[in-house]
Design a protein around this motif. Sequence first.
Motif, PDB file in Angstrom:
ATOM      1  N   THR A  38       0.815  -1.207   0.000  1.00 21.74           N
ATOM      2  CA  THR A  38       0.000   0.000   0.000  1.00 21.74           C
ATOM      3  C   THR A  38       0.852   1.262   0.000  1.00 21.74           C
ATOM      4  OG1 THR A  38      -1.753  -1.135   1.160  1.00 21.74           O
ATOM      5  CG2 THR A  38      -1.752   1.247   1.326  1.00 21.74           C
ATOM      6  N   ILE A  40       0.295   5.313   0.406  1.00 19.43           N
ATOM      7  CA  ILE A  40      -0.770   6.193   0.876  1.00 19.43           C
ATOM      8  C   ILE A  40      -0.905   7.403  -0.048  1.00 19.43           C
ATOM      9  CG2 ILE A  40      -1.566   7.598   2.825  1.00 19.43           C
ATOM     10  CD1 ILE A  40      -0.028   5.672   4.643  1.00 19.43           C
ATOM     11  N   PRO A  41      -2.071   7.579  -0.700  1.00 22.14           N
ATOM     12  CA  PRO A  41      -2.263   8.736  -1.576  1.00 22.14           C
ATOM     13  C   PRO A  41      -2.631   9.968  -0.765  1.00 22.14           C
ATOM     14  CG  PRO A  41      -4.230   7.364  -1.579  1.00 22.14           C
ATOM     15  CD  PRO A  41      -3.264   6.725  -0.634  1.00 22.14           C
ATOM     16  N   PHE A  43      -4.720  12.923   0.785  1.00 21.09           N
ATOM     17  CA  PHE A  43      -6.147  13.011   1.114  1.00 21.09           C
ATOM     18  C   PHE A  43      -6.753  14.161   0.308  1.00 21.09           C
ATOM     19  CE2 PHE A  43      -9.527  14.933   3.647  1.00 21.09           C
ATOM     20  CZ  PHE A  43     -10.294  13.833   3.947  1.00 21.09           C
ATOM     21  N   GLY A  44      -7.902  13.919  -0.299  1.00 23.41           N
ATOM     22  CA  GLY A  44      -8.545  15.003  -1.039  1.00 23.41           C
ATOM     23  C   GLY A  44      -9.808  14.520  -1.700  1.00 23.41           C
ATOM     24  N   LYS A  45     -10.602  15.474  -2.171  1.00 21.15           N
ATOM     25  CA  LYS A  45     -11.892  15.076  -2.730  1.00 21.15           C
ATOM     26  C   LYS A  45     -11.740  14.420  -4.095  1.00 21.15           C
ATOM     27  CE  LYS A  45     -13.154  19.636  -4.511  1.00 21.15           C
ATOM     28  NZ  LYS A  45     -14.186  20.671  -4.478  1.00 21.15           N
ATOM     29  N   PHE A  46     -10.558  14.584  -4.724  1.00 17.71           N
ATOM     30  CA  PHE A  46     -10.292  13.882  -5.984  1.00 17.71           C
ATOM     31  C   PHE A  46      -9.198  12.836  -5.800  1.00 17.71           C
ATOM     32  CE2 PHE A  46     -12.008  17.928  -7.746  1.00 17.71           C
ATOM     33  CZ  PHE A  46     -13.082  17.379  -8.432  1.00 17.71           C
ATOM     34  N   GLN A  47      -9.155  12.274  -4.625  1.00 26.98           N
ATOM     35  CA  GLN A  47      -8.079  11.343  -4.281  1.00 26.98           C
ATOM     36  C   GLN A  47      -7.934  10.210  -5.303  1.00 26.98           C
ATOM     37  OE1 GLN A  47      -8.827   8.528  -1.105  1.00 26.98           O
ATOM     38  NE2 GLN A  47      -6.983   9.170  -0.063  1.00 26.98           N
ATOM     39  N   SER A  48      -9.049   9.605  -5.666  1.00 27.82           N
ATOM     40  CA  SER A  48      -8.977   8.416  -6.538  1.00 27.82           C
ATOM     41  C   SER A  48      -8.684   8.792  -7.982  1.00 27.82           C
ATOM     42  CB  SER A  48     -10.281   7.633  -6.450  1.00 27.82           C
ATOM     43  OG  SER A  48     -10.483   7.173  -5.145  1.00 27.82           O
ATOM     44  N   SER A  49      -9.385   9.793  -8.506  1.00 29.18           N
ATOM     45  CA  SER A  49      -9.135  10.161  -9.907  1.00 29.18           C
ATOM     46  C   SER A  49      -7.728  10.730 -10.072  1.00 29.18           C
ATOM     47  CB  SER A  49     -10.187  11.155 -10.409  1.00 29.18           C
ATOM     48  OG  SER A  49     -10.353  12.220  -9.524  1.00 29.18           O
ATOM     49  N   ALA A  51      -5.148   9.734  -8.346  1.00 25.67           N
ATOM     50  CA  ALA A  51      -4.244   8.574  -8.321  1.00 25.67           C
ATOM     51  C   ALA A  51      -4.238   7.863  -9.674  1.00 25.67           C
ATOM     52  CB  ALA A  51      -4.676   7.612  -7.219  1.00 25.67           C
ATOM     53  N   TRP A  52      -5.403   7.723 -10.287  1.00 22.03           N
ATOM     54  CA  TRP A  52      -5.464   7.056 -11.590  1.00 22.03           C
ATOM     55  C   TRP A  52      -4.772   7.891 -12.665  1.00 22.03           C
ATOM     56  CZ3 TRP A  52      -6.313   2.190 -12.521  1.00 22.03           C
ATOM     57  CH2 TRP A  52      -7.068   1.435 -11.613  1.00 22.03           C
ATOM     58  N   LEU A  92      -7.510   5.008 -20.424  1.00 20.67           N
ATOM     59  CA  LEU A  92      -7.782   5.348 -19.027  1.00 20.67           C
ATOM     60  C   LEU A  92      -7.879   6.868 -18.841  1.00 20.67           C
ATOM     61  CD1 LEU A  92      -6.051   3.355 -16.250  1.00 20.67           C
ATOM     62  CD2 LEU A  92      -6.363   5.778 -15.949  1.00 20.67           C
ATOM     63  N   ALA A  96     -11.194   8.996 -17.729  1.00 24.73           N
ATOM     64  CA  ALA A  96     -11.127   9.863 -16.552  1.00 24.73           C
ATOM     65  C   ALA A  96     -11.535  11.292 -16.924  1.00 24.73           C
ATOM     66  CB  ALA A  96      -9.711   9.848 -15.968  1.00 24.73           C
TER      67      ALA A  96
ATOM     68  N   VAL B 121      -6.448   4.186   3.142  1.00 23.73           N
ATOM     69  CA  VAL B 121      -5.183   4.524   2.474  1.00 23.73           C
ATOM     70  C   VAL B 121      -5.143   4.066   1.010  1.00 23.73           C
ATOM     71  CG1 VAL B 121      -3.893   4.484   4.634  1.00 23.73           C
ATOM     72  CG2 VAL B 121      -3.985   2.420   3.227  1.00 23.73           C
ATOM     73  N   THR B 123      -7.193   3.832  -2.901  1.00 22.50           N
ATOM     74  CA  THR B 123      -8.138   4.627  -3.698  1.00 22.50           C
ATOM     75  C   THR B 123      -9.227   3.724  -4.266  1.00 22.50           C
ATOM     76  OG1 THR B 123      -6.783   4.310  -5.647  1.00 22.50           O
ATOM     77  CG2 THR B 123      -6.358   6.280  -4.344  1.00 22.50           C
ATOM     78  N   LEU B 129     -14.879   3.812  -9.228  1.00 21.86           N
ATOM     79  CA  LEU B 129     -14.954   5.238  -9.563  1.00 21.86           C
ATOM     80  C   LEU B 129     -15.912   5.484 -10.726  1.00 21.86           C
ATOM     81  CD1 LEU B 129     -13.530   7.963  -8.832  1.00 21.86           C
ATOM     82  CD2 LEU B 129     -11.969   7.514 -10.718  1.00 21.86           C
ATOM     83  N   HIS B 182     -16.976  13.856  -2.464  1.00 28.17           N
ATOM     84  CA  HIS B 182     -15.642  13.632  -1.914  1.00 28.17           C
ATOM     85  C   HIS B 182     -15.297  12.154  -2.031  1.00 28.17           C
ATOM     86  CE1 HIS B 182     -12.184  13.937   0.674  1.00 28.17           C
ATOM     87  NE2 HIS B 182     -12.396  15.211   0.884  1.00 28.17           N
ATOM     88  N   GLN B 183     -14.305  11.853  -2.876  1.00 27.03           N
ATOM     89  CA  GLN B 183     -14.006  10.454  -3.173  1.00 27.03           C
ATOM     90  C   GLN B 183     -13.488   9.687  -1.966  1.00 27.03           C
ATOM     91  OE1 GLN B 183     -11.288  10.913  -6.436  1.00 27.03           O
ATOM     92  NE2 GLN B 183     -12.902  11.409  -7.889  1.00 27.03           N
TER      93      GLN B 183
END
Lengths: 161, 479
Positions: A38, A40-41, A43-49, A51-52, A92, A96, B121, B123, B129, B182-183
Motif C-alpha cells: 500500500t 498512501i495517496p 487526502f482530497g476530494k479527488f483522491q482516486s481520480s 491517483a489514476w 484510461l 477519466a 489509504v 483509492t 470510480l 468527496h471520493q
Amino acid sequence: MQWVRRAGAVAHFWLWAVLLAAFLLVNAFSTVRNARSTTIPPFGKFQSSDAWLLFATGATEQSDRLVTLFDSLPPSKAILILVNWKDTRSQLIGEAVAYLSWPHPVRFVDALGPNAGGEVASMDPASVAAIVFCTDNPLPWLPPGRRFASNLAVSVVNGSQ
Amino acid sequence: MIAAVASLGGFATIFASGFGVLRLLVRWPTRLNLPEQFGLSWLLGTGVVSLLLWVSGFLLRGPLLAASVVVVCVALPLLAWKISGRSALHSQRWQKERPAELLLATLLVFQVAFVFYLAAVRTLGWDGLLNWEIKARYAFSNGGALPAAYFQSEGRLFTHPDYPLAIPFSELWIYFWLGEAHQFWAKMIFPMFYAAGTMLLTSIGARLTGKTWVGLAAAILVFFVPQIATEPGGSATAGYADLPLSILYLATIGYLVLACQQNEDDSFRIYAACLALLPWIKREGVILWFFAAFLGTLVIWRRKRRMIWLSALFPGPIILFGWHFYLAQMHAISCPEFFPVSLSTLLAHADRIGALISLFASQLVNASKWGLFWMPVAIACLYLGRKHRDFPGMVMLLGILAPLVTYPFIFIFSAWPDYVGHVVCSGNRLFLHVAPLCSLAVWLAIAWCSPKPVASETDALGAACKNVERERTPEIEFA
C-alpha cells in the motif's frame, strides 16, 4: 462400533486441521504481501481520480485543474476526446477526462483511426468546447493547447472561453 | 474533522432507518443480539436510504430532498418504538463469553479495523470510480437525482448508466451530509459493509450451531481471502458493489436457513427484506434473487407454511420493474454485455462451454485472489451434501452451488467479441458473491458434521433454538 466413531472423530479433526492450516499458511502470506503493497495517496476530494491520472500520466493533482478548466467552458458544448484505444493508459486518461468533464457531453474519437483528422475537422466549432488529446502526439495541424502531461493536452476551441 | 462528523451523521441516519425497518419486521427483538442488529441495520439502511433518495428525487431536489429523507430515517425507529413499545429497544441479553471466544472476538475487531485502515489509504478501483461513484457525483451536482442527460449520454456509456443505484445513492447520502462530492468519504461505506458482514457471519454461525466460536471463526476466515479484504482490487477497499452484494446474499440465505432450521417467522421476514434488495445492488443480484427466491419457495412448501408467505417474493421484482420502467422513461441507452437468452444463441455459442469451464476453474485456483480458499469449501460442500436428509444443510448447499454452477454458463451469452476477456475481467468478482456464505459453510460443516454427540443436539432444532425455546413462556406463546 465405539472405535469407528472414535476413528471418525480423529479423521474429521485431522482433515480440517490440515486443511485450515494449509489455507492459513498460504493465504496469510498473500494477506501480508497485499498489506505491505500500500502506498498512501494524498487526502482530497479527488483522491482516486488523481491517483489514476498519476498512474496514467505521471502528473500529480490533475483532476482539480481539469475540472476548473471544464467549468469555465459553456456546459452545453461537447468535449471531444482523442484516444488511442490500443493503449490502455490513453484509454484510461480519456475515460477519466469524460468523468471529470460533466455536465459537458463527451465524444470519443479514435486518435489512430483512419479518419481521425476528418472527424475532428468536420466538427461544428459552435458545438464543441474543447478537444482533449490523450496521446503523446496530438494532431499536428491543431493548436497545441494546454498541456497537463506529456500524454494529456486540452485545446480550447476558439470562442468557448 | 468537520467532514468526519458530517459523514458520521450520514452513517447514523443509515443505521437509524435500517434499525427502524428491522424492528418493524421482527416480532421478537430479544432474539437478535447487538452485532446482528448492527449488521442488519446497515444492510437494510443502505437499501432504504438509496430507495428513498431515488423515489423522492422524482419530486424533490437539494436540501428538501435531504430533509425529507432525514425525516423518514428518524421516523422509522420512532414508529417501531411506538408500535412495539419498549421492546423495540431491547436486544438479546449479553452472555458471558469464554476466554477463547473473547480472544477470537478481539482478533476479529483488529481485522475489521485493519480493513478500515486499508480502505482509508487506498483509492477507489476503476469500476468503483467510473461505474458507481460517478453516479453519486452527477446526482449530487443535480440536487440528488441523476440527470436525464446522463442516461442518454453515448460518450459515457462505458459507465453503465443502467446499473442500479443502491451503492451510488448510499455514497450520495454521505455527499449530502458533507455538502460536497468527496471520493475519500465515498469509499468508507465499503468497510462498513465488511464490518456488517463479519457481524452477520458471527451471529448466523452462532445461532445455527449454538456455538459463538463457530461464527467468530467464519468471520475471521473471510479476512484471509484476498479477493474480499486485502487484495488491492479487493471489494472491501476498492469500492465495487460485489462485496455489498455478497454480504446481502449471506444475510438472505443465512436467515432462510435459520427460518428453516428453527421454523420461526422473524428470520423469514429478515430473509424477505434482504431478498428484495438483491436486484437493487447490482445486476447480477437478479440471478442471486432467482435462486434465493426458489429456495424460499422450497422452505415454504417443505415447512408447510401458508401461501401468504409467498408474498415475501414480490418486493424484489417490484423494485426491479420499477427501475427498468424508470430507465425506459429516461430513454436510457445501454451497452448490452450479454445477448438475450435464447435457444439459438445457446446453440450458436455452445462451443464456448468447455473453454468457460476451464477458465472458471483456473480462476478458482488463482492464488493471488483466493489462495486455498476453495479447497476447504469443496470439502465442506461434500460434508453438507452427505447430510442430504438435513434440510437446512441442503438449503445452504444449494444457495452456494447454484450461483457457482450458473455463473460460468451465463458467459455463453456474452456479447463481448472476446468472451475470454469478459470472464477474466469479472469471473473472480462473481465468485465473491458466495464467498462469505462459503466461509460460513466451512465452519458449519466442521460443527454440524462433527462425529461427536453434538450432532444429536443440532439435528432437531439446534442448540440456539433450544435457548430460544427456553425463553418462551405460556404468556408469550399466547400473545
